[in-house]
Each structure stands twice: as structure tokens, then as C-alpha cells.
Design a protein around this motif. Structure first.
Motif, mmCIF file in Angstrom:
data_model
loop_
_atom_site.group_PDB
_atom_site.id
_atom_site.type_symbol
_atom_site.label_atom_id
_atom_site.label_comp_id
_atom_site.label_asym_id
_atom_site.label_seq_id
_atom_site.Cartn_x
_atom_site.Cartn_y
_atom_site.Cartn_z
ATOM 1 N N PRO A 1 0.840 -1.221 0.000
ATOM 2 C CA PRO A 1 0.000 0.000 0.000
ATOM 3 C C PRO A 1 0.862 1.253 0.000
ATOM 4 O O PRO A 1 1.795 1.382 0.792
ATOM 5 C CB PRO A 1 -0.793 -0.132 1.309
ATOM 6 C CG PRO A 1 -0.762 -1.593 1.637
ATOM 7 C CD PRO A 1 0.552 -2.100 1.129
ATOM 8 N N GLN A 2 0.580 2.143 -0.942
ATOM 9 C CA GLN A 2 1.368 3.373 -1.083
ATOM 10 C C GLN A 2 0.429 4.569 -1.043
ATOM 11 O O GLN A 2 -0.431 4.716 -1.903
ATOM 12 C CB GLN A 2 2.150 3.364 -2.397
ATOM 13 C CG GLN A 2 3.207 2.254 -2.476
ATOM 14 C CD GLN A 2 3.968 2.285 -3.789
ATOM 15 O OE1 GLN A 2 3.639 3.068 -4.680
ATOM 16 N NE2 GLN A 2 4.985 1.453 -3.904
ATOM 17 N N ARG A 3 0.621 5.395 -0.014
ATOM 18 C CA ARG A 3 -0.158 6.631 0.068
ATOM 19 C C ARG A 3 0.495 7.682 -0.824
ATOM 20 O O ARG A 3 1.709 7.944 -0.700
ATOM 21 C CB ARG A 3 -0.190 7.144 1.511
ATOM 22 C CG ARG A 3 -0.846 6.197 2.497
ATOM 23 C CD ARG A 3 -2.344 6.195 2.342
ATOM 24 N NE ARG A 3 -2.991 5.344 3.336
ATOM 25 C CZ ARG A 3 -3.398 5.760 4.521
ATOM 26 N NH1 ARG A 3 -3.217 7.022 4.853
ATOM 27 N NH2 ARG A 3 -3.979 4.930 5.354
ATOM 28 N N GLN A 4 -0.270 8.277 -1.686
ATOM 29 C CA GLN A 4 0.237 9.283 -2.598
ATOM 30 C C GLN A 4 -0.887 10.245 -2.941
ATOM 31 O O GLN A 4 -2.066 9.922 -2.790
ATOM 32 C CB GLN A 4 0.782 8.624 -3.876
ATOM 33 C CG GLN A 4 -0.262 7.823 -4.616
ATOM 34 C CD GLN A 4 0.348 7.058 -5.786
ATOM 35 O OE1 GLN A 4 1.549 7.061 -5.964
ATOM 36 N NE2 GLN A 4 -0.486 6.409 -6.582
ATOM 37 N N ARG B 1 -4.800 12.022 -0.093
ATOM 38 C CA ARG B 1 -3.563 11.266 0.079
ATOM 39 C C ARG B 1 -3.967 9.836 0.435
ATOM 40 O O ARG B 1 -4.203 9.516 1.606
ATOM 41 C CB ARG B 1 -2.678 11.887 1.148
ATOM 42 C CG ARG B 1 -1.298 11.262 1.215
ATOM 43 C CD ARG B 1 -0.307 12.108 1.983
ATOM 44 N NE ARG B 1 1.037 11.568 1.906
ATOM 45 C CZ ARG B 1 1.881 11.759 0.894
ATOM 46 N NH1 ARG B 1 1.503 12.513 -0.122
ATOM 47 N NH2 ARG B 1 3.080 11.220 0.890
ATOM 48 N N VAL B 2 -4.072 8.984 -0.595
ATOM 49 C CA VAL B 2 -4.583 7.631 -0.438
ATOM 50 C C VAL B 2 -3.771 6.695 -1.331
ATOM 51 O O VAL B 2 -2.910 7.116 -2.119
ATOM 52 C CB VAL B 2 -6.079 7.560 -0.814
ATOM 53 C CG1 VAL B 2 -6.900 8.407 0.124
ATOM 54 C CG2 VAL B 2 -6.296 8.011 -2.258
ATOM 55 N N ASP B 3 -4.084 5.380 -1.234
ATOM 56 C CA ASP B 3 -3.589 4.382 -2.181
ATOM 57 C C ASP B 3 -4.665 4.243 -3.260
ATOM 58 O O ASP B 3 -5.751 3.692 -3.006
ATOM 59 C CB ASP B 3 -3.355 3.048 -1.470
ATOM 60 C CG ASP B 3 -2.637 2.056 -2.368
ATOM 61 O OD1 ASP B 3 -2.863 2.085 -3.586
ATOM 62 O OD2 ASP B 3 -1.844 1.238 -1.843
ATOM 63 N N HIS C 1 -7.617 4.406 6.056
ATOM 64 C CA HIS C 1 -7.463 5.778 5.574
ATOM 65 C C HIS C 1 -8.163 6.785 6.488
ATOM 66 O O HIS C 1 -8.408 7.921 6.090
ATOM 67 C CB HIS C 1 -8.024 5.911 4.155
ATOM 68 C CG HIS C 1 -7.176 5.251 3.111
ATOM 69 N ND1 HIS C 1 -7.216 3.885 2.891
ATOM 70 C CD2 HIS C 1 -6.259 5.738 2.235
ATOM 71 C CE1 HIS C 1 -6.377 3.565 1.906
ATOM 72 N NE2 HIS C 1 -5.772 4.680 1.490
#
Length: 859
Positions: free
Chosen positions: A670-673, A711-713, A805
């Protein structure tokens, strides 16, 4: 008229009953009270006499001040009248000259002669000037009675000349005389010689209208000197003040470099008709004050001396009464003290003979006072087996070598029972300063010793329990950074080093600094009340110690150590195994998310194959058609290029479908961006469109514009949206609804609530049969599903993703009356946006500008 005998008889009848009442009251008083009242009588008489003298002096002083103030007021008003009479008399002399000038009955020479005559007799007038309507000087006569060509010229910048500027006092008076056609007095100003003056301007009028003014300029100081009578100025000082309360003229000349100060007695009146000027009269007291009166101080001194002697006599009588009652009071007090004390008291003379014991001592030992007085060692309360030890302690006491904390001894009661006692010895000093014996106090410490032994045993048990704990327990002094306590687990992991406590606490040691910088020591807790810190509950946090490669659950709280110092206690529990289990659980959850996506793609496999079949079939048809036309040499270059472009477009379409599915099912961390809601919705709808078209379901999309960045995946949010859209399509298709209800609405709008704050809400609404109440309550449980082939992990994963989230997901049925007409799933993602104002409509009502899309389901 009453005769003298009648008056005496009346007084006798009134005073005799009063006399009898006073005599009866006096006889009822005790002798000591009679002495006290006899002393207070003269004292009260002296105080009343002194008060009468002070009141008389005060009254005379106030009378003098009032007379002086009245005289100042009278003289000031008289000076005002004299100045006003002088100005009116001058006006009477100038009015004929004004009239002749207006009638043009005189020329410049005759005006000069008449003006000279007026100026010589009135020295307060500095000059008399004739100006025409254009402010040009015709004639100007100075105070000495001569013509002055340098006065009142426009090119000479004379302050006395009206110059057309609004800030000039002569100009204001000129305009007022021209407009009102009546005599005008100007406000005071400084002339060319820096003398405070004011002007009287008389307007001149002829047949053509305004013809000019006749100006008489007065010097304020000259007006005060020649108008006020000398007999008045000899009594009181008179001064003239401008609007700024500055003295411009006075009958008293101040010393060089000093200002005229206001007297304690003064009176002010306006110096009419000159505007802005104030006439102040000042007076001073002619007699000495109350404090400086010698007679007053003599009376005061005699009264104080008399009062002091009476007070001395009264104190002497009180001392005598106190001495008379001292013995009785001392005896009663000593007896009460002896009977109430719980500490045994024993007095011995220099020969170790008991000379006194109190009742408490007798009660402790069980012996009567007669059995102890006069006894010498060995005393009857000494145990037989401790004679030598008690005798040694007694000799130490006689030599003054008794311990400061007292001696612990065994004492035997008369019945033979033994108890523990502590004795304190101090010397007895007589009034001459010589020692005549020893005083011993004895306290029964049997119960205290038993409690102390129990506390010691309890402390040992407590220490044993702490040493047996698997958690590290440490106590550190906040101010000194000293390790006060550490159990076995702490010593096993960190040794006896207080740095281990600091690592667990996540901060540097408090109160410790380097030797090179002693002045940089800062106590973070200096001045804070220890009670407030100790009342705060402990906090818990997890700390990773790199040196040990271990995780600890640390609970900290402040407490007050046994010596009063503020200390911090830490309880660190090893949670390394739990953290490893949580990490494995997280990995399993991630695998479950990927598995859910694979299952979703598996369920959509036939639809995906059908979706890919269209571009692949088109590619095959284009290629076969081009091969046939090339072989028959029946195709132009432009037609070939057009066919090739269409073939490439279909290939790109097939590649995009494969890329979208591959990105969705690809396993990744999981990558928050930063991500935009519109892009996530677009990708999700494109993936779900395959399933929707297969089930003949339409989708309506609304995305509000200017949404903030999330700012989420993105893949996880797409997974949630795809799952909700697929479930809605399945519910509509399984219910076999008519085309009018086979549509889904996807809305993305901003919201702001008191509980969640600013957020973006994604909602999926269908017109399906809805959900039963029992299903809504259990739909997030693991492996619970209403589908025959469902695994029951989809909605649970959706909730986990949204809550990771910091969002919320909810489901609700839509009603039309009592009937269910659909279902709505909504989830929120928190963002940073300003709270909307109350007058802005709700986003649910399509507030703002949005982007709407309708996707029709085509078979």
C-alpha cells in the motif's frame, strides 16, 4: 418664666435617678474593673480635649481659606469688570472715527491726527490701522502716536495683517467683520515682536458695501497693567491665560528661568469680550498652617504626655493583676498538661534520684507515684535480666552522651509484662542557669515497632514480586536523573544504566548535563507542582530498542518518591512476539486484498473476454480485408493507411484493457500518494463498465469540481469502488428489475461534519431490492455472505481499507413510504478543506459545479 428654684428642682428630679443607677452599676463591678474604669476616665477626657483642640484649629483654618477664596473671587470679578469697561470705553472712542471713515468725512491726514490722540491716551493699544476692502493699508498709527510705515504691510509678513490665510487670527476676524458687519474681537496671537495681542476690528461700509476695517490692536500685558487698579493687584496676583492655559500676562513677574505656578487658591473668569482669554486671580494664605502652629504642638505634646502617663499607670495595674493570677493559672495549666499527656515524664536530680513522675508514666509502668519518688537505681520498672544494660544507658545519660534519636529500652510493668519504649533525655536548668537534674520522656513504641516490622515484611514481599515480573520496572529521579529502582528484568536488559530508562521514555535524561557546560542545565519540571504531575494518569506507548532488537509496551507515570523527590516510573513489557504476529497479520490482510481483486477479476472473466473479443475481432477483420485487397491490388495508399490506423487503435484499446486489469490485480505494498477523486472514479468506472454492460445496467456519475487532493492508495480505493459497483449491479440483475430501475448513481462530493471534519464522500446508490436489517448488521463480518458462491470477505476488506485511511463506510436502505426502493453505500476520505459557511447549500443538493457522466449499458 421659670424661677431658679423650679429649674434646680427639675434637675434634681432628673439627675438623682441617673446618679442612683450609675452608683448601683459601679458597686456591681469588681475591684479590677473599677481600677480599669478609673484609669480610662482621665484617658478619655484627655482624648476628647485633644479632639476639641484639633477640631478648633481645623475649623479656623477652613474659615481662613474660605475668606481668602471669597476675596480672590471678588477681586477677580472686579478686574474683569475694569478690563471690560476699559475696552468698552475704547470702543466709544473708536466708533466716531469708524463712522467718519465710512462716510468719507476725513482724509488720511485727519485720520492720523485723531488716531494719534487716541493712541497717546491709551497705552494698551499697540497701533490703530485703516485697511480697505482689499486688505491694503491706508494709514497705520503706532502706540507712541506716530505713523509707522513698516506696520501692517502685505509684503512684510506682519502677523497682525490679514493675509487671506485661514490659520491667521486677524484674517478670521477680518472675514467675520466683513460678513457680519459688526465689531469683532479676534483671538490672541503673537505679533511681530512676539507679544501676545488681540485685535478689535470695526467694519467700514459705504454705498458700495464693505469698504474695509478699522483695526485697534491691544497688547494683553498692557491691557492688564493699565486697566486693573493697583489696590487690587496689591492684594492678589492677576494673570491672563491663553486657550492652552499658558500665562501670557501677569501682575507678578516670575524669576528668570522659572514659570508662574498656580496658587492653591485661585478663581478664573473669561476676559470678555476677547475670545479664548481667561482671567485668573490667585491668593495665598496669610497665617501659618495647622502643622506649623506652636500652640497646637504644645497642646498636643501635653496631651500625649498625659495619655502616656495614664497608659503607664494602666499597664502597671494590669501587670499587678497578672502577677496575682499567675500562680493559680500556672498551677492549673501544669496540672491539666500532666493529666492530658500520653508521654511519660520522669525527672531525676544529679544523684539519679527520681524527683517527679507524671500520671502517664505511672500508667505505663503500673507503679504509683509514691512507689517511684525518691527511688535510686535499680528502678522497679527495670527487667531483672537487663540491669547491667540499663545501668550503662543511665550512666551515658548522666554524662550527656545520650543519642539524639533517643534510646530504645525494655520496660517492665508492675504485673511483670514487658513492652518496648523509647526514652529521650535532656538537662534540667534552674533560673540561675545551672543544671540541677535530668528530664526523661518515655514513649511506648510497641505498636509502632510491630507496624514497622509488618511494613518491612510487606516491602520484602513487594520487592520479591517486582523482581519476579517479566516486565522491566524502573524509577528515575526527574531532577537528578538518578536511577532509584530497577527490577531484575530491567537489569537483565539494560544493566544498572539509567540510559535504558531514557530510551524507554523516548527522551534524554532529565537534570543531567555535561561537565563542560554546567550553566546549560535546565530543569524541565522546575516550578511545576509535584502533586499535579502525580495525579495525572499513566500513558502507554510502544518503543523499539535498536540495541536489543525488541519492542516494548511502555507505561509511564510520575510519582513522589519516599524522600519527596519527583520521580518517573516506567513499566516496559516485551511485545516483540506480538508485533511480529501483527506484522504477519498485516501481510495476510494485504494478501487478502490481492486475493479479493483476483476473485473479482475471476468473476468478471467472461465479461473481460467478451470486452477483449471486440477489439481483437476488429483487428482480425481489418487485417484480412487489407490482405485481400493487397492481393487483388485493389487498395490505395490512403485506404491502406486508414485501415492500419483503425487496426492500431483497436490494438491500443485491447492493450489498455489488459493494462488496467493487470494494474488492478497486481500485488504491491500500500502506497499513500496524492490522488484526485476524478481519476480514481474514471479508472473504477472503466473497469466496472465491463460488468455493467454485461448485466445491462446504466451508471450515472457525478464528481464535484475543485475537489481537494486526497492522500490515499488509489488501487485500494478503486478496489472499494469496484466492489460496491459490482455488488449493486448484481443486486439489480438478480432482482430482474425493469429497465427503468436498472441504473446506478455514483456521486463524489465534499462534506464537512462535526465528527469527521472535512472529507470527500463517495456514494453508490442503486434502485435494487435493498438489504434486510439482519444483513446490514452482519455484512462486515468475515466470511458472511448472502451470495451462494460468495466468500464473505469483500465488504470486510472494504471497511478495513476505508478505516485504514481514517474514513468511515456505511450502508442504508432507501424508502418510499414503507417500501424499499434501493440501497446506498457511502464512504468518506478525510481531506484538508475549509469548513463551508452556513449559507452555502449542501453538496448533496448539487451545490457547486460538478461533472456528470452517464454510461449506458449496451450489450
Amino acid at each position: 418664666m421659670l424661677s431658679r428654684l423650679d429649674v434646680q428642682g427639675f434637675l434634681r428630679r432628673v439627675l438623682n435617678p441617673v446618679k442612683r443607677l450609675v452608683s448601683a452599676w459601679w458597686r456591681r463591678q469588681s475591684p479590677s474593673r473599677q481600677d480599669r474604669f478609673a484609669t480610662l476616665g482621665p484617658l478619655l477626657s484627655v482624648v476628647l480635649f485633644l479632639a476639641a483642640i484639633v477640631s478648633a484649629f481645623w475649623y479656623l483654618r477652613n474659615e481662613e481659606i474660605e475668606r481668602e477664596a471669597e476675596a480672590v473671587k471678588r477681586d477677580t470679578e472686579m478686574a474683569q469688570q475694569q478690563i471690560r469697561s476699559r475696552l468698552i470705553d475704547n470702543e466709544d472712542q473708536l466708533i466716531p472715527l469708524q463712522r467718519d471713515l465710512a462716510n468719507r468725512a476725513i482724509d488720511n491726514l485727519e485720520f492720523t491726527q485723531r488716531a494719534m490722540a487716541i493712541a497717546r491716551n491709551r497705552p494698551e493699544i499697540t497701533h490703530i490701522t485703516w485697511l480697505n476692502a482689499r486688505r491694503e493699508r491706508r494709514v497705520s498709527v503706532a502706540a507712541i502716536g506716530e505713523q509707522a510705515d513698516s506696520l501692517m504691510t502685505l509684503d512684510g509678513n506682519d502677523p497682525s495683517m490679514p493675509n487671506g490665510h485661514a490659520n491667521s487670527e486677524p484674517e478670521r476676524a477680518f472675514q467675520s467683520a466683513r460678513d457680519r458687519r459688526t465689531r469683532v474681537y479676534s483671538a490672541s496671537f503673537a505679533d511681530a515682536n512676539n507679544t501676545t495681542v488681540f485685535q478689535l476690528q470695526l467694519p467700514l461700509s459705504d454705498r458700495n458695501g464693505f469698504a474695509g476695517v478699522l483695526i485697534a490692536e491691544y497688547a494683553v500685558e498692557g491691557l492688564l497693567r493699565y486697566s486693573v487698579a493697583n489696590e487690587l493687584t496689591s492684594r492678589h496676583a492677576v494673570a491672563v491665560l491663553d486657550p492652552r492655559e499658558q500665562v501670557v500676562a501677569s501682575t507678578v513677574t516670575p524669576m528668570p528661568g522659572r514659570r508662574i505656578t498656580r496658587a492653591p487658591i485661585f478663581y478664573e473668569v473669561p476676559m470678555a469680550p476677547a475670545p479664548g482669554l481667561v482671567l485668573r486671580g490667585q491668593g495665598y494664605r496669610t497665617s501659618i498652617g495647622l502643622i506649623s502652629n506652636t500652640l497646637f504642638w504644645m497642646v498636643m505634646a501635653l496631651s500625649v504626655l498625659t495619655v502616656w502617663m495614664l497608659l503607664g499607670t494602666w499597664k502597671h495595674m494590669r501587670r499587678r493583676a497578672q502577677v496575682q493570677n499567675a500562680l493559680a493559672a500556672e498551677t492549673n495549666f501544669r496540672r491539666a498538661m500532666e493529666n492530658s499527656m500520653l508521654t511519660g515524664m520522669r525527672a531525676m536530680d544529679l544523684e539519679t534520684r527520681i524527683s517527679y513522675v507524671n500520671p502517664a508514666f505511672c500508667a505505663m509502668t503500673g507503679f504509683a507515684e509514691s512507689e517511684l519518688i525518691g527511688r535510686k537505681p535499680p528502678f522497679p520498672y527495670w527487667p531483672p535480666d537487663r540491669y547491667e544494660e540499663n545501668l550503662r544507658l543511665l550512666q551515658q545519660e548522666m554524662q550527656g552522651r545520650s543519642p539524639a534519636g533517643g534510646s530504645e529500652v525494655k520496660v517492665m510493668r508492675k504485673d511483670g509484662s514487658i513492652f518496648d519504649a523509647r526514652m529521650y533525655v535532656s538537662p534540667l536548668i534552674d533560673p540561675k542557669g545551672k543544671q540541677n537534674g535530668w528530664m526523661t520522656s518515655m514513649t511506648n513504641i510497641t505498636e509502632a515497632k510491630r507496624v514497622r516490622d509488618q511494613l518491612s515484611a510487606s516491602h520484602e514481599r513487594f520487592t520479591t514480586v517486582l523482581e519476579g515480573l517479566d516486565a522491566a520496572v524502573s524509577v528515575l529521579s526527574v531532577q537528578q536523573g538518578e536511577l532509584l529502582f530497577a527490577n531484575r528484568s530491567y537489569r537483565l536488559w539494560f544493566g544498572a544504566d539509567p540510559k535504558g530508562h531514557a530510551m524507554l521514555a523516548g527522551s534524554q535524561l532529565t537534570g543531567t548535563t555535561s561537565k563542560e557546560e554546567p550553566d546549560e542545565e535546565v530543569d524541565d519540571y522546575g516550578g511545576l507542582p509535584a502533586q499535579h504531575l502525580t495525579e495525572i494518569g499513566g500513558d502507554s506507548r510502544e518503543v523499539f530498542i535498536t540495541q536489543l532488537d525488541m519492542w516494548f509496551d511502555v507505561r509511564a507515570r510520575y510519582l513522589q518518591w519516599t524522600d519527596g523527590r519527583l520521580a518517573q516510573m516506567l513499566i516496559a513489557t516485551d511485545i516483540t512476539a506480538r508485533r511480529h504476529a501483527e506484522a504477519q497479520q498485516q501481510q495476510q490482510a494485504e494478501k487478502a486484498q490481492v486475493t479479493s481483486r483476483l476473485i473479482t477479476m475471476g468473476e468478471m472473466a467472461s465479461s473481460v473476454a467478451h470486452e477483449l473479443n471486440q477489439p481483437l475481432t476488429a483487428i482480425s477483420n481489418y487485417c484480412n480485408g487489407m490482405v485481400s485487397r493487397v492481393r487483388g491490388d485493389n487498395i490505395a495508399k490512403d485506404d491502406l493507411l486508414a485501415a492500419l490506423e483503425k487496426t492500431a487503435k483497436q490494438a491500443q484499446r485491447a492493450g489498455q484493457i489488459i493494462h488496467r486489469i493487470r494494474a488492478f490485480v497486481k500485488r504491491s505494498e500500500p502506497q499513500r500518494q496524492p490522488a484526485f477523486a476524478a481519476s480514481i472514479v474514471e479508472d473504477s468506472v472503466e473497469l466496472a463498465g465491463i460488468e455493467l454492460r454485461r448485466r445491462n445496467v446504466q451508471i450515472h456519475t457525478y464528481v464535484a469540481q475543485r475537489l481537494p487532493v486526497m492522500r490515499v492508495d488509489p488501487i485500494l480505493i478503486e478496489q472499494v469502488l469496484l466492489n460496491l459497483l459490482k455488488n449493486a449491479a448484481e443486486a439489480i440483475d438478480n432482482a430482474a428489475l425493469p429497465p427503468s430501475r436498472r441504473h446506478i448513481e455514483l456521486r463524489v462530493v465534499p462534506k464537512h461534519t462535526a465528527e469527521l471534519g472535512a472529507n470527500i464522500e463517495f456514494s453508490v446508490t442503486d434502485m435494487g431490492p435493498g438489504l434486510p436489517v439482519e444483513v446490514i448488521e452482519r455484512m462486515y463480518e468475515a466470511f458472511f455472505s448472502t451470495k451462494a458462491d460468495g466468500l464473505g470477505i469483500g465488504l470486510g476488506l472494504c471497511r478495513s481499507i476505508i478505516e485504514s485511511h481514517q474514513g468511515r463506510i456505511r450502508a442504508e436502505n432507501l424508502y418510499n413510504g414503507a417500501s424499499i426502493v434501493g440501497c446506498r453505500f457511502a464512504f468518506t476520505i478525510p481531506v484538508d478543506i475549509p469548513r463551508p459557511e452556513p449559507h452555502v447549500p449542501s453538496p448533496d443538493k448539487d451545490a457547486g459545479t460538478g461533472t456528470a457522466h452517464n454510461t449506458a449499458a449496451t450489450p
